[in-house]
Design a protein around this motif. Sequence first.
Motif, PDB file in Angstrom:
ATOM      1  N   GLN A 148       0.832  -1.209   0.000  1.00  0.00           N
ATOM      2  CA  GLN A 148       0.000   0.000   0.000  1.00  0.00           C
ATOM      3  C   GLN A 148       0.870   1.264   0.000  1.00  0.00           C
ATOM      4  OE1 GLN A 148      -3.619  -0.087   0.599  1.00  0.00           O
ATOM      5  NE2 GLN A 148      -3.515  -2.274   0.275  1.00  0.00           N
ATOM      6  N   GLN A 149       2.105   1.097   0.360  1.00  0.00           N
ATOM      7  CA  GLN A 149       3.070   2.202   0.436  1.00  0.00           C
ATOM      8  C   GLN A 149       2.575   3.385   1.265  1.00  0.00           C
ATOM      9  OE1 GLN A 149       4.058   2.433  -3.876  1.00  0.00           O
ATOM     10  NE2 GLN A 149       6.058   1.706  -3.203  1.00  0.00           N
TER      11      GLN A 149
ATOM     12  N   LYS B  54       8.066  -4.689  -9.116  1.00  0.00           N
ATOM     13  CA  LYS B  54       7.707  -5.213 -10.437  1.00  0.00           C
ATOM     14  C   LYS B  54       6.299  -5.814 -10.431  1.00  0.00           C
ATOM     15  CE  LYS B  54       8.318  -7.121 -14.513  1.00  0.00           C
ATOM     16  NZ  LYS B  54       7.877  -6.327 -15.614  1.00  0.00           N
ATOM     17  N   HIS B  55       5.954  -6.457  -9.338  1.00  0.00           N
ATOM     18  CA  HIS B  55       4.681  -7.179  -9.302  1.00  0.00           C
ATOM     19  C   HIS B  55       3.649  -6.503  -8.399  1.00  0.00           C
ATOM     20  CE1 HIS B  55       6.290 -10.588 -11.598  1.00  0.00           C
ATOM     21  NE2 HIS B  55       7.421 -10.299 -10.980  1.00  0.00           N
ATOM     22  N   LYS B  56       3.917  -5.247  -8.124  1.00  0.00           N
ATOM     23  CA  LYS B  56       3.053  -4.532  -7.185  1.00  0.00           C
ATOM     24  C   LYS B  56       1.584  -4.506  -7.620  1.00  0.00           C
ATOM     25  CE  LYS B  56       2.978  -0.210  -6.253  1.00  0.00           C
ATOM     26  NZ  LYS B  56       3.713   0.984  -6.659  1.00  0.00           N
ATOM     27  N   ASN B  57       1.384  -4.295  -8.889  1.00  0.00           N
ATOM     28  CA  ASN B  57       0.006  -4.207  -9.357  1.00  0.00           C
ATOM     29  C   ASN B  57      -0.762  -5.498  -9.109  1.00  0.00           C
ATOM     30  OD1 ASN B  57       0.289  -1.600 -10.134  1.00  0.00           O
ATOM     31  ND2 ASN B  57       0.814  -2.096 -12.258  1.00  0.00           N
ATOM     32  N   ALA B  58      -0.096  -6.611  -9.392  1.00  0.00           N
ATOM     33  CA  ALA B  58      -0.744  -7.898  -9.167  1.00  0.00           C
ATOM     34  C   ALA B  58      -0.963  -8.145  -7.680  1.00  0.00           C
ATOM     35  CB  ALA B  58       0.091  -9.018  -9.763  1.00  0.00           C
ATOM     36  N   LEU B  59       0.022  -7.725  -6.870  1.00  0.00           N
ATOM     37  CA  LEU B  59      -0.089  -7.946  -5.423  1.00  0.00           C
ATOM     38  C   LEU B  59      -1.146  -7.044  -4.799  1.00  0.00           C
ATOM     39  CD1 LEU B  59       3.694  -8.127  -4.485  1.00  0.00           C
ATOM     40  CD2 LEU B  59       2.084 -10.024  -4.421  1.00  0.00           C
ATOM     41  N   ASN B  60      -1.316  -5.891  -5.404  1.00  0.00           N
ATOM     42  CA  ASN B  60      -2.201  -4.900  -4.819  1.00  0.00           C
ATOM     43  C   ASN B  60      -3.662  -5.162  -5.159  1.00  0.00           C
ATOM     44  OD1 ASN B  60      -2.786  -2.722  -3.296  1.00  0.00           O
ATOM     45  ND2 ASN B  60      -2.076  -1.198  -4.751  1.00  0.00           N
ATOM     46  N   LYS B  61      -3.865  -5.928  -6.209  1.00  0.00           N
ATOM     47  CA  LYS B  61      -5.235  -6.177  -6.632  1.00  0.00           C
ATOM     48  C   LYS B  61      -5.823  -7.255  -5.749  1.00  0.00           C
ATOM     49  CE  LYS B  61      -6.127  -7.755 -10.711  1.00  0.00           C
ATOM     50  NZ  LYS B  61      -5.609  -7.914 -12.053  1.00  0.00           N
TER      51      LYS B  61
END
Lengths: 188, 82
Positions: A148-149, B54-61
């Motif tokens: 979430q930063q 790198k994989h933040k978007n996937a992790l954040n969804k």
Amino acid sequence: MSKEIHKLNPNNWVKLHADYLYNFAIGRINEHDLAKDLVQDTFFAGLKAMDNFQGLASERTWLVAILKRKIIDHYRKINSNKGKAEVKMNFYADGEREGEWIEERVPSNWNNEIEKQIENEELNVALEKCINNLPEKYAMVFRMKTIQQLETEDICKELEITSSNLWVIIHRARTQLRKCMEDNWFKN
Amino acid sequence: MKLTCDQATTICDKSQYKEATFWEILKLNIHLFVCKKCGMYSKQNVIITKCIQKHKNALNKPTTCLCEKEKEQMETELKTKI
């Protein structure tokens, strides 16, 4: 400009705010049923507290504030006993070798094609699994800080912890995460 | 000035968020100069950070969301209390 006085309308709560509140909760507690329950509890608590609503904040802001209380309560619960037992130590906690690496937790060499591996689309599955393997408390703080930063200060306020507290948690989360990624992904 | 490995890696973790102080980084570097284990940790820590970025978007969804049925149920339960 006159200030708008907000009103509460519980009949529309689920329709208007359930998804938003759920997303807020799931970003912190990555567990569907629990997040859902916290949202439901938030609505119930909101109903009970309706008389205290002064109309200064929007309905959603007010509900989020209640949800935050629910999340803190949950955090305290996992912080009390259960969370502590699950911690895997990486360093000697006392004695002559205090602060030194415990042998089997020492980082070992990773294979050579690291850069290629980072690009691998399936890496996120391994990461997710390793984050979920962390003790709940560590996973929660780690998610807030890393995914979430959120600002350190905001997390400390939200969970009512000190910043040194936060860094100990992040440290333990990351050492454990490193080991998990080593075992499941990077090892030769 | 001397850090234990536990302290050194804590600073290392802090610096992944750019929140380690100048003095901490200095002490960390001195430690890394003599400690191979923490040197390895430090290198791998950067890789972990890259992976997450790198994989933040996937992790954040969120992999899950509230389905209509769950919301209906929520609504029904809430209405019994209004």
